[in-house]
Scaffold this motif. Structure first.
Motif, mmCIF file in Angstrom:
data_model
loop_
_atom_site.group_PDB
_atom_site.id
_atom_site.type_symbol
_atom_site.label_atom_id
_atom_site.label_comp_id
_atom_site.label_asym_id
_atom_site.label_seq_id
_atom_site.Cartn_x
_atom_site.Cartn_y
_atom_site.Cartn_z
ATOM 1 N N THR A 56 1.044 -1.271 0.013
ATOM 2 C CA THR A 56 -0.128 0.027 0.020
ATOM 3 C C THR A 56 0.792 1.248 0.083
ATOM 4 O O THR A 56 2.124 1.163 0.288
ATOM 5 C CB THR A 56 -0.834 0.038 1.178
ATOM 6 O OG1 THR A 56 -2.055 1.157 1.129
ATOM 7 C CG2 THR A 56 -0.340 -0.064 2.660
ATOM 8 N N TYR A 57 0.577 2.457 -0.461
ATOM 9 C CA TYR A 57 1.141 3.703 -0.499
ATOM 10 C C TYR A 57 0.691 4.767 0.257
ATOM 11 O O TYR A 57 -0.535 4.844 0.221
ATOM 12 C CB TYR A 57 1.337 3.845 -2.016
ATOM 13 C CG TYR A 57 1.822 2.941 -2.966
ATOM 14 C CD1 TYR A 57 2.997 2.927 -3.123
ATOM 15 C CD2 TYR A 57 1.152 1.824 -3.340
ATOM 16 C CE1 TYR A 57 3.731 1.847 -3.794
ATOM 17 C CE2 TYR A 57 1.656 1.195 -4.091
ATOM 18 C CZ TYR A 57 2.978 0.987 -4.283
ATOM 19 O OH TYR A 57 3.413 -0.018 -5.006
ATOM 20 N N ASN A 58 1.600 5.586 0.734
ATOM 21 C CA ASN A 58 1.234 6.793 1.402
ATOM 22 C C ASN A 58 1.655 7.765 0.326
ATOM 23 O O ASN A 58 2.428 7.686 -0.351
ATOM 24 C CB ASN A 58 1.899 7.209 2.659
ATOM 25 C CG ASN A 58 1.294 6.247 3.754
ATOM 26 O OD1 ASN A 58 0.369 5.949 3.838
ATOM 27 N ND2 ASN A 58 2.434 6.037 4.743
ATOM 28 N N VAL A 59 0.951 8.905 0.082
ATOM 29 C CA VAL A 59 1.176 10.098 -0.895
ATOM 30 C C VAL A 59 1.363 11.171 -0.014
ATOM 31 O O VAL A 59 0.416 11.480 0.619
ATOM 32 C CB VAL A 59 0.364 10.079 -1.851
ATOM 33 C CG1 VAL A 59 0.390 11.263 -2.894
ATOM 34 C CG2 VAL A 59 -0.180 8.941 -2.847
ATOM 35 N N LEU A 60 2.491 11.855 -0.067
ATOM 36 C CA LEU A 60 2.736 12.909 0.935
ATOM 37 C C LEU A 60 3.063 14.182 -0.006
ATOM 38 O O LEU A 60 3.759 13.960 -1.122
ATOM 39 C CB LEU A 60 4.093 12.757 1.901
ATOM 40 C CG LEU A 60 3.424 11.658 2.921
ATOM 41 C CD1 LEU A 60 4.330 10.778 3.033
ATOM 42 C CD2 LEU A 60 3.396 12.519 4.078
ATOM 43 N N ALA A 61 2.721 15.313 0.283
ATOM 44 C CA ALA A 61 3.072 16.508 -0.589
ATOM 45 C C ALA A 61 3.123 17.656 0.485
ATOM 46 O O ALA A 61 2.239 17.724 1.190
ATOM 47 C CB ALA A 61 2.002 16.727 -1.432
ATOM 48 N N GLU A 62 4.278 18.474 0.334
ATOM 49 C CA GLU A 62 4.341 19.672 1.301
ATOM 50 C C GLU A 62 4.553 20.779 0.794
ATOM 51 O O GLU A 62 5.300 20.979 -0.555
ATOM 52 C CB GLU A 62 5.234 19.315 2.430
ATOM 53 C CG GLU A 62 6.908 19.044 1.945
ATOM 54 C CD GLU A 62 7.442 18.821 2.953
ATOM 55 O OE1 GLU A 62 7.435 18.082 4.131
ATOM 56 O OE2 GLU A 62 8.762 19.190 3.075
ATOM 57 N N THR A 63 4.406 22.033 1.208
ATOM 58 C CA THR A 63 4.435 23.439 0.679
ATOM 59 C C THR A 63 6.264 23.593 0.877
ATOM 60 O O THR A 63 6.853 23.032 1.593
ATOM 61 C CB THR A 63 3.940 24.528 1.689
ATOM 62 O OG1 THR A 63 4.373 24.402 2.971
ATOM 63 C CG2 THR A 63 2.475 24.429 1.260
ATOM 64 N N ARG A 64 6.469 24.252 -0.170
ATOM 65 C CA ARG A 64 8.136 24.508 -0.299
ATOM 66 C C ARG A 64 8.377 25.685 0.552
ATOM 67 O O ARG A 64 9.367 25.543 1.090
ATOM 68 C CB ARG A 64 8.513 25.004 -1.684
ATOM 69 C CG ARG A 64 8.562 23.678 -2.772
ATOM 70 C CD ARG A 64 9.237 24.292 -3.928
ATOM 71 N NE ARG A 64 8.937 23.145 -4.907
ATOM 72 C CZ ARG A 64 7.962 23.307 -5.894
ATOM 73 N NH1 ARG A 64 7.570 24.257 -6.064
ATOM 74 N NH2 ARG A 64 7.809 22.292 -6.764
ATOM 75 N N HIS A 65 7.367 26.543 1.139
ATOM 76 C CA HIS A 65 7.569 27.663 2.026
ATOM 77 C C HIS A 65 7.334 27.040 3.499
ATOM 78 O O HIS A 65 6.297 26.398 3.502
ATOM 79 C CB HIS A 65 7.149 28.653 1.500
ATOM 80 C CG HIS A 65 7.604 29.512 0.239
ATOM 81 N ND1 HIS A 65 8.794 29.914 -0.031
ATOM 82 C CD2 HIS A 65 6.986 29.104 -1.048
ATOM 83 C CE1 HIS A 65 8.860 30.060 -1.141
ATOM 84 N NE2 HIS A 65 7.950 29.710 -2.008
ATOM 85 N N GLY A 66 7.645 28.009 4.317
ATOM 86 C CA GLY A 66 7.066 27.749 5.582
ATOM 87 C C GLY A 66 8.374 27.081 6.640
ATOM 88 O O GLY A 66 9.165 26.457 6.216
ATOM 89 N N ARG A 67 8.120 27.549 7.844
ATOM 90 C CA ARG A 67 9.033 26.996 9.005
ATOM 91 C C ARG A 67 8.966 25.497 9.014
ATOM 92 O O ARG A 67 8.019 24.929 9.166
ATOM 93 C CB ARG A 67 8.585 27.466 10.196
ATOM 94 C CG ARG A 67 9.369 28.791 10.616
ATOM 95 C CD ARG A 67 8.926 29.340 11.927
ATOM 96 N NE ARG A 67 9.096 28.324 13.072
ATOM 97 C CZ ARG A 67 8.387 28.639 14.257
ATOM 98 N NH1 ARG A 67 8.219 30.073 14.564
ATOM 99 N NH2 ARG A 67 8.807 27.977 15.347
ATOM 100 N N ASP A 68 10.096 24.642 8.945
ATOM 101 C CA ASP A 68 10.040 23.412 8.899
ATOM 102 C C ASP A 68 10.163 22.698 10.038
ATOM 103 O O ASP A 68 10.259 21.561 10.397
ATOM 104 C CB ASP A 68 11.023 22.605 7.875
ATOM 105 C CG ASP A 68 12.319 22.961 8.110
ATOM 106 O OD1 ASP A 68 12.690 23.575 9.001
ATOM 107 O OD2 ASP A 68 13.227 22.993 7.266
ATOM 108 N N ASP A 69 10.173 23.663 11.303
ATOM 109 C CA ASP A 69 10.163 23.148 12.654
ATOM 110 C C ASP A 69 8.827 23.440 13.420
ATOM 111 O O ASP A 69 8.577 23.390 14.623
ATOM 112 C CB ASP A 69 11.321 23.620 13.287
ATOM 113 C CG ASP A 69 11.132 25.340 13.516
ATOM 114 O OD1 ASP A 69 10.277 25.779 12.920
ATOM 115 O OD2 ASP A 69 11.490 25.847 14.572
ATOM 116 N N ASN A 70 7.959 23.508 12.252
ATOM 117 C CA ASN A 70 6.863 23.872 12.965
ATOM 118 C C ASN A 70 5.583 23.440 11.870
ATOM 119 O O ASN A 70 4.825 24.150 11.432
ATOM 120 C CB ASN A 70 6.535 25.540 13.083
ATOM 121 C CG ASN A 70 5.707 25.621 14.550
ATOM 122 O OD1 ASN A 70 5.632 25.011 15.251
ATOM 123 N ND2 ASN A 70 5.415 26.998 14.554
#
Ligand code: PHE
Ligand code: ZN
Ligand code: ZN
Ligand code: ZN
Length: 294
Positions: free
Chosen positions: A63-77
């Motif tokens: 089975t697969y997870n699909v993940l997508a994230e914004t390029r911008h923004g704090r990556d510790d929050n």
């Protein structure tokens, strides 16, 4: 005879067979469950004097997870938003969980045009129906640092049930449902959802925060979480009909885990309102760092 079935299958629930919940009293029932968190030895079958055993049957899936994230923004929050992409084998899974995935996707498309302060990570999980496999795998494989960088997780599983109620996961345990309060921060998420509905003049109510969907692995490691749910196999009460309309005595989703969970099995109003609720919370947490644990 003895009836053995999986909770939720063919729309049947414990209430149909458990005498304590109004089911027939002359029917010994072994009540099995395929979702995590229910103790097989503590089921009604145990009370009628059976000694029973069970076998683990392993079937192999990828089975697969699909993940997508914004390029911008704090990556510790990091603000995480997710829902499960799979369905049960018995049906197409449009309310469960095309509804959650569709609403999240729309929010993701809108977010793609923006520059959030905090990174937003969208997750479409595989294998939820086989025991939260995708989310479990994801959380188990986070490094300590990656885990600490996730500010919170928002989960959307069944958000457009045909006979809906606006349920919010009971993160503060104020509604007395579920397994106690969630990790610190969960109460605040619940409060923001409640404020969203109130701002529209709509009622909402708490629902079990017991880990019966992909947020389970997150709260198990202490990540604050929250989410929405419009109801599955349980029946709507007259009090709920007074608040949200619909049909008393009927299940929130009469096609839950069945072949009829198709494109007709969606309430458009609930989908519209809940997509707005998701956008509102994601936007709040993405653009205003002070709102996180604030
Ligand atoms: N996880 C359940 C399913 O996919 C549905 C559910 C979601 C139940 C949220 C309770 C709370 O079948
Ligand atoms: Zn399901
Ligand atoms: Zn689901
Ligand atoms: Zn509550």
């Amino acid at each position: 005879g003895v009836v053995l079935f999986n909770e939720g299958q063919e729309g049947r629930t414990e209430a149909d067979v458990n005498p304590d919940l109004g089911g027939p009293s002359d029917l010994p029932v072994l009540f099995a469950s395929y979702w995590t968190g229910r103790d097989l030895a503590a089921t009604p079958g145990a009370e009628v004097g059976f000694t029973f055993s069970w076998e683990t049957v392993t079937k192999s899936y990828t089975t697969y997870n699909v993940l997508a994230e914004t390029r911008h923004g704090r990556d510790d929050n990091v603000v995480m938003v997710g829902g499960h992409l799979d369905s049960v084998e018995d049906g197409p899974g449009i309310n469960d969980n095309g509804s959650g995935v569709g609403a999240i996707l729309e929010v993701a498309l809108q977010m793609a045009k923006s520059r959030p302060e905090n990174k937003v990570r969208f997750a479409f999980w595989g294998g939820e129906e086989f025991g939260l496999l995708g989310a479990e795998h994801y959380v188990a494989n986070l490094t300590e640092q990656e885990r600490a960088n996730i500010a919170l997780y928002l989960n959307f599983d069944m958000v457009a049930s045909p006979n809906y109620v606006y349920h919010v996961y009971d993160g503060d345990d104020s509604d007395g449902v579920g397994a106690g309060p969630g990790p610190e921060g969960s109460a605040q998420i619940e409060k923001y959802f409640e404020e969203f509905y109130a701002s529209r003049g709509l009622a909402s109510k708490g629902t079990d925060f017991d880990g019966r969907s992909d947020y389970g692995p997150f709260i198990a490691v202490g990540i604050p979480a929250g989410g929405l749910f419009t109801g599955a196999e349980k029946r709507k009460t007259p009090e709920e009909v007074a608040k949200w309309g619909g049909t008393a005595g009927e299940r929130y989703d009469r096609c839950y885990h069945q072949a009829c969970d198709d494109i007709r099995n969606i309430n458009d109003t609930a989908l519209d309102v809940n997509a707005d609720a998701i956008a509102t919370l994601v936007g709040t947490y993405a653009f205003d760092p002070s709102k996180i644990n604030g």
